[in-house]
Design an enzyme around this catalytic site. Structure first.
Site, PDB file in Angstrom:
ATOM      1  N   LYS A 136       0.848  -1.187   0.000  1.00 28.77           N
ATOM      2  CA  LYS A 136       0.000   0.000   0.000  1.00 28.77           C
ATOM      3  C   LYS A 136       0.888   1.243   0.000  1.00 28.77           C
ATOM      4  O   LYS A 136       1.770   1.386   0.856  1.00 28.77           O
ATOM      5  CB  LYS A 136      -0.864  -0.007   1.265  1.00 28.77           C
ATOM      6  CG  LYS A 136      -2.346   0.034   0.982  1.00 28.77           C
ATOM      7  CD  LYS A 136      -3.122  -0.007   2.274  1.00 28.77           C
ATOM      8  CE  LYS A 136      -4.580   0.231   2.007  1.00 28.77           C
ATOM      9  NZ  LYS A 136      -5.333   0.346   3.256  1.00 28.77           N
TER      10      LYS A 136
HETATM   11  O1  G3P Z   1      -8.132   0.780   4.400  1.00 28.78           O
HETATM   12  C1  G3P Z   1      -8.222   2.083   4.768  1.00 28.78           C
HETATM   13  C2  G3P Z   1      -9.586   2.671   4.895  1.00 28.78           C
HETATM   14  O2  G3P Z   1     -10.549   1.717   4.673  1.00 28.78           O
HETATM   15  C3  G3P Z   1      -9.752   3.500   6.124  1.00 28.78           C
HETATM   16  O3  G3P Z   1     -11.066   3.568   6.582  1.00 28.78           O
HETATM   17  O4  G3P Z   1     -12.782   4.115   8.281  1.00 28.78           O
HETATM   18  O5  G3P Z   1     -10.384   4.793   8.675  1.00 28.78           O
HETATM   19  O6  G3P Z   1     -11.760   5.932   6.961  1.00 28.78           O
HETATM   20  P1  G3P Z   1     -11.510   4.668   7.697  1.00 28.78           P
END
Ligand code: G3P
Length: 220
Positions: free
Chosen positions: A83
């Site tokens: 990533k």
């Molecule tokens: O994989 C990263 C992403 O899904 C982060 O999600 O909920 O932290 O915005 P969030």
């Protein structure tokens, strides 16, 4: 449609894999930090559970550092995907890694053109963050749809991972757009199973079955 779990928690991953519906896992530094486990060990443990792509994120901010970290992470398991944040250095690192045959997932993507830059650099996956766009009073699903249309227009091979998923309707809308993959927290995956009519239906079937067994004298 592929389902990925957005977590570094082994119990959650085990449960999802047991259900037979988890195709991969995505992690990020925040998700790893919640687990208090050594990073590389945890990525290896996840790869043992899921026989599919497992995203592990670099923390260097310069392209050479990103490439160095990526090469180390890629050695952990054949399923590891690197990533990389969508910065100028990130795009440069994606290009270098794609030429070396190392799979990448462009992360922290918040606009259609950022997604295009990742695809042009040869990213294997691109991760638009739906929920975080919604959080700033913009439309995450609209961004996702625009990326899906542009990728189809130009037949980009980069797969779209709808990320930062907050609730089942995000999943439904992404599926209606034909997005390749949705990565979601375990709590959202659990919610996908639920429908009150399923619970009511089971309750009614069980009650009728018991009455039938009594009627035929199988039980008293
Ligand atoms: O994989 C990263 C992403 O899904 C982060 O999600 O909920 O932290 O915005 P969030």
């Amino acid at each position: 449609m592929k389902i990925f779990l957005d977590t570094a928690n082994l119990e959650e991953i085990k449960r999802g894999v047991e259900w037979g519906i988890v195709d991969g896992v995505t992690t990020n530094p925040t998700l790893i930090s919640k687990e208090k486990a050594p990073f590389k060990e945890r990525i290896k443990e996840i790869c043992e559970l899921v026989k599919g792509p497992v995203s592990a994120e670099v923390t260097a901010l310069d392209w050479e550092g990103m490439v160095r970290e990526a090469e180390e992470l890629a050695k952990l398991d054949e399923h590891v995907v690197i990533k990389i944040p969508l910065t100028k250095d990130g795009v440069r690192a994606i290009k270098v890694l794609s030429e070396k045959g190392i799979k990448t997932n462009a992360t922290l993507v918040f606009s259609p053109m950022q997604a295009v830059l990742a695809a042009k650099a040869g990213a294997t996956y691109v991760s638009p963050f739906i929920g975080r766009v919604d959080d700033v009073s913009s439309d995450g699903l609209k961004m996702l749809e625009e990326i899906a249309v542009i990728f189809a227009n130009y037949a980009f091979e980069t797969e779209i991972i709808a990320a930062s998923i907050r609730h089942p309707m995000h999943v439904v809308e992404a599926a209606l757009m034909g997005v390749d993959i949705v990565t979601m927290p375990f709590a959202v995956l659990e919610k996908l199973f639920k429908h009150p009519l399923t619970d009511i239906g089971i309750e009614r079937f069980m009650k009728d079955w018991e009455e039938y067994r009594k009627a035929i004298g199988e039980v008293k």
